[in-house]
Scaffold this motif. Structure first.
Motif, PDB file in Angstrom:
ATOM      1  N   GLY A  98     -11.352  -2.205  30.467  1.00  0.00           N
ATOM      2  CA  GLY A  98     -10.960  -3.112  29.407  1.00  0.00           C
ATOM      3  C   GLY A  98      -9.951  -2.493  28.452  1.00  0.00           C
ATOM      4  O   GLY A  98      -9.502  -1.360  28.631  1.00  0.00           O
ATOM      5  N   SER A  99      -9.613  -3.271  27.421  1.00  0.00           N
ATOM      6  CA  SER A  99      -8.594  -2.855  26.454  1.00  0.00           C
ATOM      7  C   SER A  99      -9.083  -3.075  25.032  1.00  0.00           C
ATOM      8  O   SER A  99      -9.889  -3.971  24.762  1.00  0.00           O
ATOM      9  N   LEU A 100      -8.572  -2.256  24.149  1.00  0.00           N
ATOM     10  CA  LEU A 100      -8.766  -2.420  22.709  1.00  0.00           C
ATOM     11  C   LEU A 100      -7.478  -2.014  22.012  1.00  0.00           C
ATOM     12  O   LEU A 100      -6.726  -1.179  22.523  1.00  0.00           O
ATOM     13  N   ARG A 101      -7.249  -2.587  20.846  1.00  0.00           N
ATOM     14  CA  ARG A 101      -6.133  -2.147  20.012  1.00  0.00           C
ATOM     15  C   ARG A 101      -6.671  -1.709  18.662  1.00  0.00           C
ATOM     16  O   ARG A 101      -7.262  -2.519  17.934  1.00  0.00           O
ATOM     17  N   LEU A 102      -6.457  -0.458  18.358  1.00  0.00           N
ATOM     18  CA  LEU A 102      -6.862   0.075  17.068  1.00  0.00           C
ATOM     19  C   LEU A 102      -5.702  -0.040  16.082  1.00  0.00           C
ATOM     20  O   LEU A 102      -4.538   0.100  16.462  1.00  0.00           O
ATOM     21  N   SER A 103      -6.045  -0.255  14.831  1.00  0.00           N
ATOM     22  CA  SER A 103      -5.051  -0.299  13.753  1.00  0.00           C
ATOM     23  C   SER A 103      -5.377   0.765  12.723  1.00  0.00           C
ATOM     24  O   SER A 103      -6.553   1.071  12.480  1.00  0.00           O
ATOM     25  N   CYS A 104      -4.349   1.289  12.124  1.00  0.00           N
ATOM     26  CA  CYS A 104      -4.484   2.273  11.046  1.00  0.00           C
ATOM     27  C   CYS A 104      -3.560   1.797   9.934  1.00  0.00           C
ATOM     28  O   CYS A 104      -2.332   1.823  10.093  1.00  0.00           O
ATOM     29  N   THR A 105      -4.140   1.359   8.842  1.00  0.00           N
ATOM     30  CA  THR A 105      -3.368   0.779   7.751  1.00  0.00           C
ATOM     31  C   THR A 105      -3.454   1.657   6.513  1.00  0.00           C
ATOM     32  O   THR A 105      -4.545   2.116   6.138  1.00  0.00           O
ATOM     33  N   ALA A 106      -2.321   1.879   5.897  1.00  0.00           N
ATOM     34  CA  ALA A 106      -2.266   2.704   4.686  1.00  0.00           C
ATOM     35  C   ALA A 106      -2.443   1.853   3.446  1.00  0.00           C
ATOM     36  O   ALA A 106      -1.940   0.730   3.369  1.00  0.00           O
ATOM     37  N   SER A 107      -3.147   2.415   2.496  1.00  0.00           N
ATOM     38  CA  SER A 107      -3.348   1.756   1.221  1.00  0.00           C
ATOM     39  C   SER A 107      -2.962   2.717   0.109  1.00  0.00           C
ATOM     40  O   SER A 107      -3.423   3.854   0.079  1.00  0.00           O
ATOM     41  N   GLY A 108      -2.069   2.268  -0.753  1.00  0.00           N
ATOM     42  CA  GLY A 108      -1.691   3.090  -1.904  1.00  0.00           C
ATOM     43  C   GLY A 108      -0.536   4.039  -1.665  1.00  0.00           C
ATOM     44  O   GLY A 108      -0.122   4.750  -2.591  1.00  0.00           O
ATOM     45  N   PHE A 109      -0.005   4.088  -0.461  1.00  0.00           N
ATOM     46  CA  PHE A 109       1.161   4.915  -0.183  1.00  0.00           C
ATOM     47  C   PHE A 109       1.947   4.294   0.959  1.00  0.00           C
ATOM     48  O   PHE A 109       1.469   3.389   1.644  1.00  0.00           O
ATOM     49  N   THR A 110       3.153   4.807   1.171  1.00  0.00           N
ATOM     50  CA  THR A 110       4.054   4.233   2.170  1.00  0.00           C
ATOM     51  C   THR A 110       3.894   4.956   3.495  1.00  0.00           C
ATOM     52  O   THR A 110       4.236   6.138   3.631  1.00  0.00           O
ATOM     53  N   LEU A 111       3.376   4.249   4.463  1.00  0.00           N
ATOM     54  CA  LEU A 111       3.108   4.859   5.772  1.00  0.00           C
ATOM     55  C   LEU A 111       4.391   5.319   6.443  1.00  0.00           C
ATOM     56  O   LEU A 111       4.377   6.284   7.214  1.00  0.00           O
ATOM     57  N   ALA A 112       5.504   4.676   6.150  1.00  0.00           N
ATOM     58  CA  ALA A 112       6.775   5.003   6.789  1.00  0.00           C
ATOM     59  C   ALA A 112       7.236   6.430   6.478  1.00  0.00           C
ATOM     60  O   ALA A 112       8.102   6.955   7.168  1.00  0.00           O
ATOM     61  N   ASP A 113       6.672   7.051   5.471  1.00  0.00           N
ATOM     62  CA  ASP A 113       7.039   8.413   5.110  1.00  0.00           C
ATOM     63  C   ASP A 113       6.341   9.459   5.970  1.00  0.00           C
ATOM     64  O   ASP A 113       6.629  10.659   5.847  1.00  0.00           O
ATOM     65  N   TYR A 114       5.429   9.010   6.836  1.00  0.00           N
ATOM     66  CA  TYR A 114       4.566   9.948   7.551  1.00  0.00           C
ATOM     67  C   TYR A 114       4.562   9.722   9.056  1.00  0.00           C
ATOM     68  O   TYR A 114       4.667   8.592   9.537  1.00  0.00           O
ATOM     69  N   ALA A 115       4.393  10.832   9.783  1.00  0.00           N
ATOM     70  CA  ALA A 115       3.949  10.738  11.168  1.00  0.00           C
ATOM     71  C   ALA A 115       2.455  10.443  11.145  1.00  0.00           C
ATOM     72  O   ALA A 115       1.744  10.863  10.231  1.00  0.00           O
ATOM     73  N   ILE A 116       1.992   9.729  12.150  1.00  0.00           N
ATOM     74  CA  ILE A 116       0.579   9.385  12.237  1.00  0.00           C
ATOM     75  C   ILE A 116       0.012   9.911  13.538  1.00  0.00           C
ATOM     76  O   ILE A 116       0.612   9.769  14.607  1.00  0.00           O
ATOM     77  N   VAL A 117      -1.128  10.530  13.415  1.00  0.00           N
ATOM     78  CA  VAL A 117      -1.831  11.101  14.560  1.00  0.00           C
ATOM     79  C   VAL A 117      -3.151  10.361  14.748  1.00  0.00           C
ATOM     80  O   VAL A 117      -3.835  10.065  13.773  1.00  0.00           O
ATOM     81  N   TRP A 118      -3.484  10.088  15.986  1.00  0.00           N
ATOM     82  CA  TRP A 118      -4.820   9.598  16.323  1.00  0.00           C
ATOM     83  C   TRP A 118      -5.617  10.751  16.912  1.00  0.00           C
ATOM     84  O   TRP A 118      -5.146  11.445  17.820  1.00  0.00           O
ATOM     85  N   PHE A 119      -6.809  10.929  16.409  1.00  0.00           N
ATOM     86  CA  PHE A 119      -7.774  11.884  16.937  1.00  0.00           C
ATOM     87  C   PHE A 119      -8.996  11.109  17.431  1.00  0.00           C
ATOM     88  O   PHE A 119      -9.211   9.967  17.050  1.00  0.00           O
ATOM     89  N   ARG A 120      -9.793  11.776  18.222  1.00  0.00           N
ATOM     90  CA  ARG A 120     -11.087  11.212  18.575  1.00  0.00           C
ATOM     91  C   ARG A 120     -12.108  12.335  18.676  1.00  0.00           C
ATOM     92  O   ARG A 120     -11.758  13.490  18.947  1.00  0.00           O
ATOM     93  N   GLN A 121     -13.339  11.973  18.445  1.00  0.00           N
ATOM     94  CA  GLN A 121     -14.423  12.940  18.550  1.00  0.00           C
ATOM     95  C   GLN A 121     -15.634  12.263  19.158  1.00  0.00           C
ATOM     96  O   GLN A 121     -16.171  11.304  18.594  1.00  0.00           O
ATOM     97  N   ALA A 122     -16.041  12.782  20.306  1.00  0.00           N
ATOM     98  CA  ALA A 122     -17.227  12.278  20.981  1.00  0.00           C
ATOM     99  C   ALA A 122     -18.428  13.118  20.550  1.00  0.00           C
ATOM    100  O   ALA A 122     -18.269  14.266  20.134  1.00  0.00           O
ATOM    101  N   PRO A 123     -19.624  12.575  20.648  1.00  0.00           N
ATOM    102  CA  PRO A 123     -20.820  13.326  20.256  1.00  0.00           C
ATOM    103  C   PRO A 123     -20.917  14.658  20.989  1.00  0.00           C
ATOM    104  O   PRO A 123     -20.773  14.709  22.220  1.00  0.00           O
TER     105      PRO A 123
END
Length: 120
Positions: A16-41
């Protein structure tokens, strides 16, 4: 309040498929690179992918290459992680983080995480 907020996690069957979103609040996301991490138990945190501030540069962990795609919409202050062909081993809490670039491992902001579960 300066923060990143992830959403879009859930439970899905293998393939299957999912789409995750990461939204910035209080600052401009365009100024940053964004990294996705994950951690399994019981496992260490793993870097999944990164997108540069412009969106031109992207990289992916070998484990997700060809299945996951990062994109960003700076007008919406949001970055996305499209996850296709999901496998049980993709099950983890997924976090996004903001850095100066994909080569800077010093993160200014972190999200709280969103759970992704892949199971029959």
């Amino acid at each position: 309040q300066l923060q990143l907020v992830e959403s879009g996690g859930g439970m899905v069957q293998p393939g299957g498929s999912l789409r995750l979103s990461c939204t910035a609040s209080g600052f401009t996301l365009a100024d940053y690179a964004i990294v996705w991490f994950r951690q399994a138990p019981g496992k260490e945190r793993e870097g999944v992918s990164c997108i540069s501030s412009s969106g031109v540069y992207r990289n992916y962990a070998d484990s997700v290459k060809g299945r996951f795609t990062m994109s960003r919409d700076n007008a919406k202050n949001t970055v996305y992680l499209q996850m296709n062909s999901l496998k049980p081993e993709d099950t983890a809490v997924y976090y996004c983080a903001a850095a100066g670039s994909c080569r800077i491992y010093d993160y200014d902001y972190w999200g709280q995480g969103t759970q992704v579960s892949v199971s029959t």
